[in-house]
Design a protein around this motif. Structure first.
Motif, PDB file in Angstrom:
ATOM      1  N   UNK A 192       0.861  -1.184   0.000  1.00 44.95           N
ATOM      2  CA  UNK A 192       0.000   0.000   0.000  1.00 44.95           C
ATOM      3  C   UNK A 192       0.895   1.230   0.000  1.00 44.95           C
ATOM      4  N   UNK A 193       0.546   2.214  -0.803  1.00 40.91           N
ATOM      5  CA  UNK A 193       1.285   3.477  -0.849  1.00 40.91           C
ATOM      6  C   UNK A 193       0.296   4.624  -0.850  1.00 40.91           C
ATOM      7  N   UNK A 194       0.798   5.811  -0.526  1.00 36.26           N
ATOM      8  CA  UNK A 194      -0.100   6.946  -0.356  1.00 36.26           C
ATOM      9  C   UNK A 194       0.546   8.190  -0.946  1.00 36.26           C
ATOM     10  N   UNK A 195      -0.224   8.944  -1.714  1.00 32.99           N
ATOM     11  CA  UNK A 195       0.201  10.241  -2.261  1.00 32.99           C
ATOM     12  C   UNK A 195      -0.882  11.257  -1.944  1.00 32.99           C
ATOM     13  N   UNK A 196      -0.465  12.463  -1.575  1.00 35.09           N
ATOM     14  CA  UNK A 196      -1.465  13.469  -1.218  1.00 35.09           C
ATOM     15  C   UNK A 196      -0.940  14.865  -1.518  1.00 35.09           C
ATOM     16  N   UNK A 197      -1.846  15.725  -1.937  1.00 34.39           N
ATOM     17  CA  UNK A 197      -1.550  17.141  -2.147  1.00 34.39           C
ATOM     18  C   UNK A 197      -2.504  17.924  -1.257  1.00 34.39           C
ATOM     19  N   UNK A 198      -2.003  18.636  -0.240  1.00 33.81           N
ATOM     20  CA  UNK A 198      -2.889  19.390   0.655  1.00 33.81           C
ATOM     21  C   UNK A 198      -3.805  20.324  -0.124  1.00 33.81           C
ATOM     22  N   UNK A 199      -5.085  20.246   0.200  1.00 36.22           N
ATOM     23  CA  UNK A 199      -6.079  21.086  -0.451  1.00 36.22           C
ATOM     24  C   UNK A 199      -6.646  20.518  -1.731  1.00 36.22           C
ATOM     25  N   UNK A 200      -6.001  19.469  -2.284  1.00 42.41           N
ATOM     26  CA  UNK A 200      -6.468  18.918  -3.560  1.00 42.41           C
ATOM     27  C   UNK A 200      -6.990  17.495  -3.455  1.00 42.41           C
ATOM     28  N   UNK A 201      -6.408  16.674  -2.577  1.00 41.33           N
ATOM     29  CA  UNK A 201      -6.930  15.318  -2.432  1.00 41.33           C
ATOM     30  C   UNK A 201      -5.840  14.305  -2.142  1.00 41.33           C
ATOM     31  N   UNK A 202      -6.258  13.051  -2.035  1.00 44.61           N
ATOM     32  CA  UNK A 202      -5.370  11.963  -1.644  1.00 44.61           C
ATOM     33  C   UNK A 202      -5.616  10.754  -2.544  1.00 44.61           C
ATOM     34  N   UNK A 203      -4.542  10.024  -2.848  1.00 40.01           N
ATOM     35  CA  UNK A 203      -4.634   8.781  -3.607  1.00 40.01           C
ATOM     36  C   UNK A 203      -3.977   7.671  -2.806  1.00 40.01           C
ATOM     37  N   UNK A 204      -4.739   6.626  -2.509  1.00 37.87           N
ATOM     38  CA  UNK A 204      -4.200   5.440  -1.853  1.00 37.87           C
ATOM     39  C   UNK A 204      -4.131   4.340  -2.905  1.00 37.87           C
ATOM     40  N   UNK A 205      -2.948   3.771  -3.098  1.00 36.72           N
ATOM     41  CA  UNK A 205      -2.754   2.717  -4.096  1.00 36.72           C
ATOM     42  C   UNK A 205      -2.456   1.396  -3.398  1.00 36.72           C
ATOM     43  N   UNK A 206      -3.189   0.359  -3.793  1.00 35.84           N
ATOM     44  CA  UNK A 206      -3.004  -0.973  -3.212  1.00 35.84           C
ATOM     45  C   UNK A 206      -2.671  -1.936  -4.347  1.00 35.84           C
TER      46      UNK A 206
END
Length: 686
Positions: A539-553
């Motif tokens: 599992x990995x996680x990418x996020x941009x404050x104010x724009x959203x989050x992507x969790x990849x599994x």
């Protein structure tokens, strides 16, 4: 188990499936309340549950379901509108039926009373006494729009191109209406010297099976009908087809005026197939015979669909335990076959070698078919989450839309079952922490309606699942501060933003300011990572404050058997998932050389030495092999001493001591009884 118990168990299994379909249909109906097809689907599901329940002794379920069915019968007939109140009550009724099937009826009477009172308040015929439950009647064509087969001949005007009309676009629109067979007739096309490319020299026969009416079909040609020859005839429907109602090919051609009845009777005196005879006699073209054959076959298929009984006999229910046992047996067979292959190669006996190769081929086919039976579309899991998003967003006062993509992506049944809980935790986290309230989103210049995208796709030998939200995102500085406060990292620790974001998967970690019914206790994300690790996933996680989050599994397709590439380093053997392997190249290193890249046709590819990584003793050979693999959309080379070849790999789990060894995901038994370790390419490439 008695016959009665078997019947009751069969009803439970069917009812569970129907309740799953019912939930999906109700959520679909919420988006399109006037969709008569979905309303009919809901009614049929309720009707089947009621009728089968009464048949097998579930009188309480039959009685309760009858109340819901009655209201949807009114909606089906247009007497009441499908409202949010009706859908809320029906979803509550669905949950109550599920609880009764599972024997969890605590507080059930109050819930049933609430649903029935609410439904009667919506019904204009509330004062009428409810009818007694009736035996189940199989749904038939008159409960839904009529399914019919149509014969359409479209002969466009020769100058249709000059008007700016593309006949192909009209045919494409027509084919979107249902099952279709399109036959193009080319008999009027002249020799090349006489061909005018601005003239349309072809025409089409279309056999269309659809629920649309003749007027709707004719509307496709509304702008060209006056300038073309258009014939639309109904050739059969599920209400009118009987054993003799579909015609023979000759009669179809006579009806379409392709031949005369006298010509047909002359040809019938001969013994060849009628289509071949007519074509050879020059009375009709091959394409015209093909069109008649397509019409005949489509009407036959429609008849079989209307009958329905044969289709039901084409599938059977098998307990999951039997399927798991079968996979275990196939795994043992694969191991035994590997031993036979190795023994045959050592004996140098051509006859034994041939038998070994035949057994290997058969075991390959058996393995692929057995694992194929276990593969299910992940959409069966995705459909459950729509209800979760709906209920939680209402509870939290948020407006959220869930979009799903890649529902047809297939995964092993066991993987899907064990993946459900982690995905629930991730979705709940996105809904509670990610998506803001409508007021906050408006203040930030966003659409008040939040959006969560749940997608799945194949990526090598894995399935990549993403949960993407357009919410507030995650601030890595805030995560660092919270981690320092909880003692997870030192105050002066230097970690990247990506590593900081991964701290949310630490036990007990939460950035929530207050505890709610949904989250905030720091329990959940660590369980997500632990469960995904248990599936040999990442599992990995990418996020941009104010724009959203992507969790990849990333999850392997199966936990049972894979195709692998066997390699050797020193006296140790390893298996690489074959789906991740791209190619093998040679590597010649000079003493003292420290480069860790190879130039592969102008592209620099990094490599990792298994000998160095696992501290394997021994001298490296003068010429090493680099197995180039695809890992997380990038390429990496794995340096080994020798590439042995393909290997059917029965995956065995590692014990607790070795479970967390970086770069190893499992083990397998070779043909000689020794062990080979299965490599985790993604972990090695980090």
């Amino acid at each position: 188990m008695s016959r009665e118990e078997l019947n009751r168990q069969a009803f439970r299994e069917e009812a569970f499936e129907l309740l799953g379909e019912l939930e999906s249909s109700l959520l679909e109906l919420e988006e399109d309340p006037k969709n008569s097809e979905v309303i009919n689907r809901v009614f049929r599901a309720m009707h089947t549950i009621k009728g089968s329940g009464a048949m097998f002794g579930f009188e309480d379920i039959a009685s309760f379901t009858h109340e819901v069915e009655t209201v949807f019968d009114l909606a089906r007939n247009g007497q009441i509108a499908v409202s949010k109140e009706l859908l809320d009550l029906t979803l509550l009724a669905r949950d109550h039926i599920l609880a009764m099937l599972e024997g969890e009826d605590q507080g059930g009477e109050a819930r049933a009373r609430e649903v029935i009172v609410g439904l009667k308040a919506l019904s204009p015929a509330a004062e009428e006494p409810p009818a007694a439950p009736e035996a189940e009647v199989p749904p038939c064509c008159d409960k839904a729009p009529e399914l019919a087969a149509w014969r359409i001949r479209f002969v466009p005007a020769r100058n249709i191109f000059l008007t700016g009309t593309n006949p192909a676009a009209l045919l494409e629109e027509l084919c979107e209406m249902g099952e279709h067979h399109v036959i193009m007739h080319t008999r009027d096309i002249p020799e090349l010297p006489a061909l005018d490319p601005e003239q349309c020299m072809v025409f089409w026969d279309v056999i269309l099976t659809t629920t649309r009416s003749e007027d709707e079909i004719r509307d496709v040609f509304i702008f060209v009908e006056d300038d073309c020859e258009l014939t639309i005839q109904k050739v059969g429907s599920c209400q009118t087809i009987d054993e003799e109602s579909y015609q023979l090919i000759g009669q179809i051609l006579v009806d379409k005026n392709d031949i005369t009845k006298d010509a047909l009777e002359r040809i019938l005196l001969e013994r060849k197939p009628i289509g071949q005879l007519l074509s050879e006699a020059g009375l009709v073209s091959r394409s015209q015979v093909e069109a008649a054959l397509a019409e005949q076959q489509e009407v036959k298929r429609l008849k079989q669909t209307a009958a329905g009984a044969e289709a039901q006999a084409s599938s059977i229910r098998v307990p999951a335990q039997k399927l798991d046992f079968l996979v275990d047996l196939v795994g043992e067979l694969v191991t035994a076959q590997a031993r036979l292959t190795q023994f045959a190669s050592e004996q140098n006996d051509p006859r034994l070698q041939a038998i070994s190769e035949e057994i290997e081929r058969l075991s390959d086919e058996l393995r692929d078919n057995t694992l194929g039976i276990r593969m299910l579309p992940i959409g069966t899991t995705f459909s459950r989450f729509k209800r979760l998003v709906r209920d939680l967003s209402q509870e939290l006062g948020k407006r959220i839309v869930l979009e799903t993509h890649g529902e047809d992506t297939e995964l092993d049944k066991t993987v899907i079952e064990r993946l459900s809980d982690p995905l629930v935790h991730l979705l709940r986290n996105s809904i509670d922490h990610g998506i803001e309230s409508p007021e906050t989103r408006i203040a930030r210049g966003k659409n008040p309606e939040g959006r969560i995208v749940l997608s799945a796709e194949h990526s090598g030998g894995e399935v990549l699942i993403r949960i993407i939200d357009d919410g507030a995102g995650i601030d890595p500085d805030r995560v660092r501060a919270k981690a320092v406060e909880k003692g997870l990292i030192a105050a002066d620790a230097l970690i990247s933003d990506k590593d900081a974001l991964m701290l949310i998967f630490a036990p007990g970690f939460s950035t929530a300011e207050k505890i709610t019914n949904v989250s905030g206790r720091g329990v959940g994300m660590d369980v997500v990572k632990r469960n995904i690790d248990a599936l040999r996933g990442r599992v990995s996680l990418d996020s941009v404050p104010g724009e959203g989050t992507t969790v990849s599994v990333r999850i392997p397709l199966t936990l049972a058997i894979i195709d692998g590439l066997q390699v050797q380093v020193g006296e140790s053997y390893f298996i690489m998932p074959l789906a991740a392997v791209e190619e093998c190249v040679e590597l010649i290193r000079q003493d003292g050389e420290r480069a860790t890249f190879i130039n592969l046709r102008g592209q620099m590819v990094p490599w990792v030495s298994l000998r160095t990584n696992f501290d394997i003793p021994g001298e490296r050979p003068p010429i090493e092999q680099v197995v180039v693999c695809n890992s997380q959309s990038s390429r990496v080379g794995i340096v080994v001493d020798r590439v042995i070849g393909e290997h059917q790999t029965v995956i065995k789990s590692l014990g607790k001591v070795y479970r967390d060894v970086r770069g190893i995901s499992g083990a397998t038994i070779k043909g000689d009884g020794s062990m080979a370790l299965i490599l985790d390419i993604a972990a090695l490439s980090i």
